[in-house]
Design an enzyme around this catalytic site. Structure first.
Site, short mmCIF file in Angstrom:
data_model
loop_
_atom_site.label_atom_id
_atom_site.label_comp_id
_atom_site.label_asym_id
_atom_site.label_seq_id
_atom_site.Cartn_x
_atom_site.Cartn_y
_atom_site.Cartn_z
N LYS A 1 0.84 -1.21 0.00
CA LYS A 1 0.00 0.00 0.00
C LYS A 1 0.87 1.25 0.00
O LYS A 1 0.57 2.22 -0.70
CB LYS A 1 -0.95 -0.01 1.19
CG LYS A 1 -2.11 -0.98 1.00
CD LYS A 1 -2.99 -1.07 2.23
CE LYS A 1 -4.12 -2.05 2.02
NZ LYS A 1 -4.84 -2.33 3.27
N LYS B 1 -6.60 -11.21 -13.20
CA LYS B 1 -7.47 -11.24 -12.02
C LYS B 1 -8.31 -9.96 -11.99
O LYS B 1 -7.79 -8.87 -12.23
CB LYS B 1 -6.62 -11.30 -10.75
CG LYS B 1 -7.46 -11.34 -9.50
CD LYS B 1 -6.68 -11.15 -8.22
CE LYS B 1 -7.67 -10.91 -7.10
NZ LYS B 1 -7.18 -10.53 -5.84
N LYS C 1 -10.21 -3.79 -8.70
CA LYS C 1 -10.40 -2.39 -9.05
C LYS C 1 -9.07 -1.72 -9.37
O LYS C 1 -9.03 -0.79 -10.15
CB LYS C 1 -11.20 -1.60 -8.02
CG LYS C 1 -10.94 -1.86 -6.61
CD LYS C 1 -11.83 -0.99 -5.75
CE LYS C 1 -11.40 -1.10 -4.31
NZ LYS C 1 -11.26 -2.50 -3.84
#
Ligand code: ADP
Ligand code: TRP
Length: 325
Positions: free
Chosen positions: A114, A194, A197
């Site tokens: 992240k 895959k 978003k």
């Protein structure tokens, strides 16, 4: 008295749900409602680690609640609530943080990924797995169904639970077992990767008919002429169709690929129809729920009350064990 197995999972309210979320998270959660006492919650505290938009957060929470209910979450069987409606979770997170080694959190891939993606490296993001451990341990959860990406977080939860029990006595918290969904359940997106978003290749559960059908028509295909047989291996159309079609209809589409004589446009149309039909009942339920704004609030309020009851018992036990009471 023996209590039923407790199954708990959380979903982050991070935007419009796609069919990867449906087949990967919601459908299995709905199925598990019958196997034990299900506790499902909307992880809005967690969402704050990557989102600073109060209007958006409120809206996402509401949309996720509506979507989950429309997809079959039954509030008569499952306890459904918003994470932040049980603030006790913060106290447990604090207690857990006092036994959780920093090195355990430093190893978490999710944190590193992240931060690499540009999400601010805040304490909240770093401590994300501790709050997640608190989510799980606060309800004496036995089984925690999650996707593969959450496997490490579950290991952290177990490590923290073991440390707490070692420090303050066995049984201070209950050790949960992860149920990791396998890779074969991964839904692929429009481009054959895959669905996610982050890859901008998603298909919505509850989209409008026309834009959805247009999206499906855009699935890339090769230039095999209509008359010729078409490859079945690696076909995005077939992989998606399999999710929605009956086994007989799916077998027919495979046979039509192998035989030739049917064009990709036709296959896409069959896919679009099956997709649309698959979610028809859920779409209708969604419209009903949306038309009754008080319903969602009532479900979440009731769920939170039930969750808090349980949380209070566990927290009282932990507070006593650590010497806070
Ligand atoms: P995204 O990858 O779109 O950001 P999330 O990480 O928010 O999705 O996933 C929420 C839940 O949906 C997780 O339990 C995850 O395992 C599941 N999920 C997401 N994408 C897929 C997919 N393509 N196939 C199967 N499950 C998925
Ligand atoms: N971190 C999970 C995800 O992003 C959501 C989550 C928060 C969760 N708390 C949880 C999942 C507790 C299972 C149990 O998907």
């Amino acid at each position: 008295m023996l209590r039923r197995m407790r199954i708990l999972t959380g979903l982050q309210p991070s935007g419009k749900l796609h069919i990867g979320n449906y087949f990967g998270a919601m459908e299995p959660a709905v199925r598990l409602q019958d196997e034990g006492e299900a506790f499902y919650f909307i992880a809005d505290y967690h969402a704050m680690t990557s989102m600073r938009d109060p209007v958006g957060l409120r809206e996402n929470v509401r949309e996720l609640a509506i979507d989950f209910l429309a997809c079959g979450l039954d509030p008569a069987r499952a306890v459904f609530f918003r994470q932040s409606a049980v603030p006790e979770v913060n106290e447990l997170a604090w207690i857990l943080s006092t036994v959780c080694p920093v090195s355990l959190l430093e190893k978490c891939h999710s944190y590193k990924d992240k931060v690499a993606k540009g999400i601010a490296a805040t304490h909240g993001l770093f401590a994300y797995p501790v709050l997640m451990a608190a989510d799980i341990l606060l309800y004496d959860s036995n089984q925690v169904p999650v996707g593969k990406d959450q496997k490490q977080h579950l290991e952290v939860t177990r490590d923290i639970a073991v440390k707490l029990n070692e420090a303050f006595g066995e049984g201070t918290v209950v050790l949960p077992d992860p149920i990791i969904r396998d890779d074969t359940a991964v839904v692929i997106g429009l481009d054959g990767q895959k669905m996610s978003k982050s890859y901008h290749n998603t298909l919505p559960i509850f989209g409008e008919e026309k834009p959805l059908k247009k999206l499906l028509m855009k699935i890339p295909t090769d230039s095999t002429p209509v008359e010729a047989p078409k490859p079945t291996a690696g076909s995005t159309i077939l992989a998606l169709y399999k999710l929605f079609a009956s086994p007989a209809d799916y077998a027919l589409m495979v046979a039509d690929h192998e035989r030739g004589g049917v064009g990709y446009g036709d296959f896409k149309k069959r896919l679009a129809d099956a997709y649309w039909d698959f979610f028809a009942a859920m779409r209708a339920r969604r419209a009903e729920i949306t038309a009754d704004p008080g319903y969602v609030d009532a479900v979440l309020t009731q769920g939170a009350a039930r969750a808090r009851e349980e949380a209070a018992k566990v927290l009282a036990r932990v507070r006593r064990a650590v010497g806070l009471t």
